[in-house]
Design a protein around this motif. Sequence first.
Motif, PDB file in Angstrom:
ATOM      1  N   ALA A  43     -83.535 -94.871  74.433  1.00  0.00           N
ATOM      2  CA  ALA A  43     -84.642 -94.462  73.561  1.00  0.00           C
ATOM      3  C   ALA A  43     -85.299 -93.182  74.078  1.00  0.00           C
ATOM      4  CB  ALA A  43     -85.676 -95.584  73.464  1.00  0.00           C
ATOM      5  N   VAL A  44     -85.489 -93.078  75.373  1.00  0.00           N
ATOM      6  CA  VAL A  44     -86.107 -91.882  75.948  1.00  0.00           C
ATOM      7  C   VAL A  44     -85.216 -90.664  75.747  1.00  0.00           C
ATOM      8  CG1 VAL A  44     -86.788 -90.806  78.133  1.00  0.00           C
ATOM      9  CG2 VAL A  44     -87.546 -93.117  77.608  1.00  0.00           C
ATOM     10  N   LEU A  45     -83.915 -90.804  75.996  1.00  0.00           N
ATOM     11  CA  LEU A  45     -82.999 -89.677  75.819  1.00  0.00           C
ATOM     12  C   LEU A  45     -82.933 -89.216  74.369  1.00  0.00           C
ATOM     13  CD1 LEU A  45     -80.056 -90.666  78.201  1.00  0.00           C
ATOM     14  CD2 LEU A  45     -81.784 -88.898  78.533  1.00  0.00           C
ATOM     15  N   ILE A  46     -82.897 -90.160  73.440  1.00  0.00           N
ATOM     16  CA  ILE A  46     -82.873 -89.803  72.013  1.00  0.00           C
ATOM     17  C   ILE A  46     -84.152 -89.083  71.629  1.00  0.00           C
ATOM     18  CG2 ILE A  46     -82.940 -90.801  69.692  1.00  0.00           C
ATOM     19  CD1 ILE A  46     -80.930 -92.909  70.730  1.00  0.00           C
ATOM     20  N   THR A  47     -85.292 -89.546  72.133  1.00  0.00           N
ATOM     21  CA  THR A  47     -86.576 -88.906  71.828  1.00  0.00           C
ATOM     22  C   THR A  47     -86.618 -87.479  72.377  1.00  0.00           C
ATOM     23  OG1 THR A  47     -87.654 -91.059  71.920  1.00  0.00           O
ATOM     24  CG2 THR A  47     -89.070 -89.131  72.076  1.00  0.00           C
ATOM     25  N   ILE A  48     -86.114 -87.281  73.586  1.00  0.00           N
ATOM     26  CA  ILE A  48     -86.104 -85.936  74.178  1.00  0.00           C
ATOM     27  C   ILE A  48     -85.209 -84.998  73.375  1.00  0.00           C
ATOM     28  CG2 ILE A  48     -85.336 -84.625  76.201  1.00  0.00           C
ATOM     29  CD1 ILE A  48     -86.328 -86.983  77.910  1.00  0.00           C
ATOM     30  N   LYS A  49     -84.018 -85.472  72.995  1.00  0.00           N
ATOM     31  CA  LYS A  49     -83.100 -84.631  72.220  1.00  0.00           C
ATOM     32  C   LYS A  49     -83.691 -84.286  70.853  1.00  0.00           C
ATOM     33  CE  LYS A  49     -78.695 -85.838  74.280  1.00  0.00           C
ATOM     34  NZ  LYS A  49     -77.350 -86.378  74.063  1.00  0.00           N
ATOM     35  N   GLU A  50     -84.334 -85.249  70.226  1.00  0.00           N
ATOM     36  CA  GLU A  50     -84.943 -85.002  68.922  1.00  0.00           C
ATOM     37  C   GLU A  50     -86.081 -83.998  69.045  1.00  0.00           C
ATOM     38  OE1 GLU A  50     -85.355 -85.467  64.768  1.00  0.00           O
ATOM     39  OE2 GLU A  50     -83.750 -85.960  66.159  1.00  0.00           O
ATOM     40  N   GLY A  51     -86.881 -84.099  70.109  1.00  0.00           N
ATOM     41  CA  GLY A  51     -87.966 -83.146  70.335  1.00  0.00           C
ATOM     42  C   GLY A  51     -87.444 -81.730  70.533  1.00  0.00           C
ATOM     43  N   ARG A  52     -86.345 -81.593  71.266  1.00  0.00           N
ATOM     44  CA  ARG A  52     -85.752 -80.264  71.457  1.00  0.00           C
ATOM     45  C   ARG A  52     -85.229 -79.707  70.141  1.00  0.00           C
ATOM     46  NH1 ARG A  52     -82.273 -81.340  76.944  1.00  0.00           N
ATOM     47  NH2 ARG A  52     -84.042 -81.408  78.372  1.00  0.00           N
ATOM     48  N   ARG A  53     -84.618 -80.569  69.331  1.00  0.00           N
ATOM     49  CA  ARG A  53     -84.088 -80.117  68.042  1.00  0.00           C
ATOM     50  C   ARG A  53     -85.216 -79.639  67.135  1.00  0.00           C
ATOM     51  NH1 ARG A  53     -83.786 -81.478  63.008  1.00  0.00           N
ATOM     52  NH2 ARG A  53     -84.879 -83.432  63.307  1.00  0.00           N
ATOM     53  N   ILE A  54     -86.299 -80.383  67.085  1.00  0.00           N
ATOM     54  CA  ILE A  54     -87.440 -80.002  66.249  1.00  0.00           C
ATOM     55  C   ILE A  54     -88.072 -78.717  66.767  1.00  0.00           C
ATOM     56  CG2 ILE A  54     -89.789 -80.691  65.596  1.00  0.00           C
ATOM     57  CD1 ILE A  54     -88.731 -83.571  65.444  1.00  0.00           C
ATOM     58  N   LYS A  55     -88.174 -78.560  68.072  1.00  0.00           N
ATOM     59  CA  LYS A  55     -88.743 -77.350  68.653  1.00  0.00           C
ATOM     60  C   LYS A  55     -87.910 -76.130  68.279  1.00  0.00           C
ATOM     61  CE  LYS A  55     -90.039 -75.276  73.044  1.00  0.00           C
ATOM     62  NZ  LYS A  55     -90.048 -75.420  74.502  1.00  0.00           N
ATOM     63  N   ASN A  56     -86.582 -76.224  68.393  1.00  0.00           N
ATOM     64  CA  ASN A  56     -85.707 -75.116  68.021  1.00  0.00           C
ATOM     65  C   ASN A  56     -85.783 -74.804  66.532  1.00  0.00           C
ATOM     66  OD1 ASN A  56     -84.815 -74.763  70.626  1.00  0.00           O
ATOM     67  ND2 ASN A  56     -83.032 -76.082  70.366  1.00  0.00           N
ATOM     68  N   GLU A  57     -85.877 -75.836  65.711  1.00  0.00           N
ATOM     69  CA  GLU A  57     -85.984 -75.644  64.271  1.00  0.00           C
ATOM     70  C   GLU A  57     -87.294 -74.949  63.914  1.00  0.00           C
ATOM     71  OE1 GLU A  57     -86.463 -78.559  60.474  1.00  0.00           O
ATOM     72  OE2 GLU A  57     -84.906 -79.079  61.933  1.00  0.00           O
ATOM     73  N   ASN A  58     -88.384 -75.374  64.532  1.00  0.00           N
ATOM     74  CA  ASN A  58     -89.684 -74.747  64.255  1.00  0.00           C
ATOM     75  C   ASN A  58     -89.730 -73.307  64.753  1.00  0.00           C
ATOM     76  OD1 ASN A  58     -90.683 -76.985  62.977  1.00  0.00           O
ATOM     77  ND2 ASN A  58     -91.681 -77.795  64.822  1.00  0.00           N
ATOM     78  N   GLU A  59     -89.054 -73.048  65.845  1.00  0.00           N
ATOM     79  CA  GLU A  59     -89.005 -71.689  66.358  1.00  0.00           C
ATOM     80  C   GLU A  59     -88.304 -70.765  65.361  1.00  0.00           C
ATOM     81  OE1 GLU A  59     -86.735 -69.558  70.004  1.00  0.00           O
ATOM     82  OE2 GLU A  59     -87.951 -71.321  70.521  1.00  0.00           O
ATOM     83  N   LEU A  60     -87.235 -71.231  64.765  1.00  0.00           N
ATOM     84  CA  LEU A  60     -86.532 -70.432  63.767  1.00  0.00           C
ATOM     85  C   LEU A  60     -87.361 -70.253  62.494  1.00  0.00           C
ATOM     86  CD1 LEU A  60     -82.918 -71.856  64.093  1.00  0.00           C
ATOM     87  CD2 LEU A  60     -83.741 -69.618  64.837  1.00  0.00           C
TER      88      LEU A  60
END
Length: 66
Positions: A43-60
């Motif tokens: 659960a922690v790893l999935i949450t971290i990966k999802e947070g990184r994906r959202i951060k990259n998407e928002n940056e774009l």
Amino acid sequence: MIKLHYNLSKKTVDSKMEKDKKTNGKSFAAFYFLTAVIVTTAAVLITIKEGRRIKNENELLSYEVW
């Protein structure tokens, strides 16, 4: 004499069964603990990966496009 022997053997069998129950309970506790650790880690790893994906998407999306 026969009755005394029967009682002693029954106590031995009962004590063996109690020891088996204790070790069986400890193994189930270890199994549940390891299962909880694996689920929590996933659960922690999935949450971290999802947070990184959202951060990259928002940056774009933050760039202005004309």
